[in-house]
Design an enzyme around this catalytic site. Structure first.
Site, short mmCIF file in Angstrom:
data_model
loop_
_atom_site.label_atom_id
_atom_site.label_comp_id
_atom_site.label_asym_id
_atom_site.label_seq_id
_atom_site.Cartn_x
_atom_site.Cartn_y
_atom_site.Cartn_z
N ASP A 7 0.87 -1.18 0.00
CA ASP A 7 0.00 0.00 0.00
C ASP A 7 0.91 1.23 0.00
O ASP A 7 2.13 1.12 0.07
CB ASP A 7 -0.94 -0.03 1.21
N SER A 8 0.30 2.42 -0.07
CA SER A 8 1.10 3.63 -0.22
C SER A 8 1.56 4.22 1.11
O SER A 8 2.39 5.11 1.14
CB SER A 8 0.26 4.68 -0.93
N GLN A 68 -11.69 7.26 -3.89
CA GLN A 68 -12.21 7.62 -2.55
C GLN A 68 -13.62 8.20 -2.73
O GLN A 68 -14.22 8.06 -3.78
CB GLN A 68 -11.26 8.61 -1.88
N ASP A 98 -8.05 -7.77 0.37
CA ASP A 98 -7.10 -8.12 1.43
C ASP A 98 -7.69 -7.71 2.76
O ASP A 98 -8.52 -6.80 2.81
CB ASP A 98 -5.79 -7.35 1.25
N CYS A 114 -12.47 -28.45 5.05
CA CYS A 114 -11.26 -27.64 4.92
C CYS A 114 -10.05 -28.54 4.70
O CYS A 114 -9.88 -29.56 5.38
CB CYS A 114 -11.06 -26.78 6.17
N CYS A 166 -6.85 -27.35 4.92
CA CYS A 166 -5.66 -26.67 5.44
C CYS A 166 -4.82 -27.65 6.24
O CYS A 166 -5.26 -28.74 6.60
CB CYS A 166 -6.06 -25.47 6.31
N CYS A 168 -6.56 -28.68 9.64
CA CYS A 168 -7.68 -29.62 9.53
C CYS A 168 -7.23 -30.95 8.94
O CYS A 168 -7.66 -32.00 9.40
CB CYS A 168 -8.81 -29.01 8.69
N HIS A 201 -5.46 -22.00 9.28
CA HIS A 201 -6.84 -22.37 8.93
C HIS A 201 -7.60 -21.18 8.35
O HIS A 201 -8.22 -21.30 7.28
CB HIS A 201 -7.58 -22.91 10.16
ZN LIG Z 1 -8.76 -25.81 8.19
#
Ligand SMILES: [Zn+2]
Length: 391
Positions: free
Chosen positions: A96-97, A205, A284, A341, A343, A346, A373
């Protein structure tokens, strides 16, 4: 490690209603959109190492210019040849700026740390109180030294409650600063300090004012940016305001062939649906990692709405799609956080009971397992939305 020096490109490959799927090319590889980008404020996604981030299949991460400028400073980054080499991450990075941080940290502090002038923002470091000044030009120069693949124009993040006259002046300033950011970018032939192409995105903006948002959108779209972002207090924080702003800007955004980025958005799974179905390609948020550390872990799944293939819903048995892992309900729960999930947490089979125990005892491994996760959950959800668009 060096990568071939390819310039930036973006191609929309599929659309469904207003939603779009595409592929972005950067000097550090491709990114398939829509995409959730985890935030690594200080060149670190909190509690995760780069191997952990790779395991979440995140394709691009964020770093914050304000924070990196203060620590470790651009001198250190330049000695390493940029932030990619410094942190050992060979995939795309967006910075970012610094505009949002200098203003938000300034106004949050009791002794107003930041002052906005026509040329930029004078602020004091939240670490040691030292005085600094960011202008559009210095922000771009710092981002050139950091060396991210995508950099942002310097803007004034607008709060929602601003009176019209002040808001109008702020928009005009953001427009002027956008043009000055472009000049600073062109002055170095759009290259980082390390000779790699840097894509520059402009920021719309305008708070919760339709005429200001449309005026800002037209002014930003007229500049030769590689991408268009939506910023300000509204986006990502105002649950009703975010879709409203996107609806106001629908004609402009729908015609936009550049990537569209909603800044700071992605705290809850439903947020992704709200913006992807309105044509946003990138987003984000610090939410997933922050919520993880505070005991909120995502659970739920994407479902196509009955009776129409054009719409999707997020279904969860938990309010806001969040398991509150600190609750005594989970003391003996042998199930993983989310059975769908994939991940690391999990798929390894760590139970809700074990994570509850780690959370209650403040074991350090909790922060890593929980963050993996939540980040994977958001990355996977953006991929599922992509698949839905491409079907
Ligand atoms: Zn997970």
């Amino acid at each position: 490690m060096s990568t071939p020096d390819v310039p930036f490109s973006f191609e929309i490959t599929h659309t469904k209603g207003r939603a779009r799927a595409g592929v972005m090319q950067t000097p550090h590889g491709p990114v398939e959109t829509p995409i959730f980008m985890p935030v690594g404020t200080l060149a670190s996604v909190k509690s995760l190492d780069q191997q952990d981030i790779l395991s979440t299949q995140a394709e691009i991460i964020l770093a914050n210019t304000y924070h990196l400028y203060l620590r470790p400073g651009t001198e250190t980054l330049q000695q390493f040849g940029g932030v990619h080499e410094f942190m050992g991450w060979n995939r795309p990075i967006l910075t970012d700026s610094g505009g949002f941080q200098v203003l938000s940290l300034g106004t949050q502090a009791a002794s107003k740390l930041a002052r906005v002038g026509e040329e930029g923002v004078t602020f004091r470091s939240h670490i040691d109180g030292s005085k600094h000044h960011f202008s559009p030009t210095t922000s771009i120069e710092i981002q050139q030294a950091i060396g991210a693949d995508i950099i942002m124009a310097f803007d004034e993040a607008m709060s929602d409650g601003l009176a019209y006259k002040k808001a109008r002046a702020s928009i005009d300033r953001t427009t002027r600063w956008a043009a000055e950011s472009v000049d600073a970018w062109e002055a170095r032939n759009r290259l980082s300090a390390y000779g790699k192409y840097q894509a520059l995105f402009g920021i719309i903006q305008g708070g919760m004012d339709e005429s200001l948002r449309t005026a800002s959108a037209a002014a930003i779209a007229a500049l030769p940016f590689d991408g268009i972002a939506l910023g300000g207090e509204t986006i990502g924080y105002n649950q009703a305001g975010t879709p409203q702003v996107l609806d106001w800007l629908q004609p402009a955004l729908q015609a936009e062939e550049r990537p569209v980025y909603a800044m700071g958005l992605g705290r809850d799974p439903i947020d992704l649906l709200t913006v992807v179905t309105r044509g946003v390609d990138m987003f984000d948020c610090v939410g997933p990692t922050r919520l993880a550390r505070n005991g909120s872990l995502y659970s739920g799944e994407l479902q196509e709405k009955k009776g129409g293939k054009e719409d999707v819903a997020f279904i969860s048995e938990f309010p806001q799609g969040r398991i509150r892992i600190g609750s005594a309900t989970f003391t003996h729960d042998k199930r993983v956080l989310d059975e769908n999930c994939d991940c690391h947490t999990c798929s390894h089979g760590y139970s809700r009971a074990y994570l509850h125990h780690l959370y209650k005892t403040r074991e350090l491994s909790y922060y890593r397992l929980a963050s993996i996760h939540n980040v994977r959950f958001m990355v996977r959800l953006s991929k599922q939305l992509r698949e839905w668009i491409c079907r």
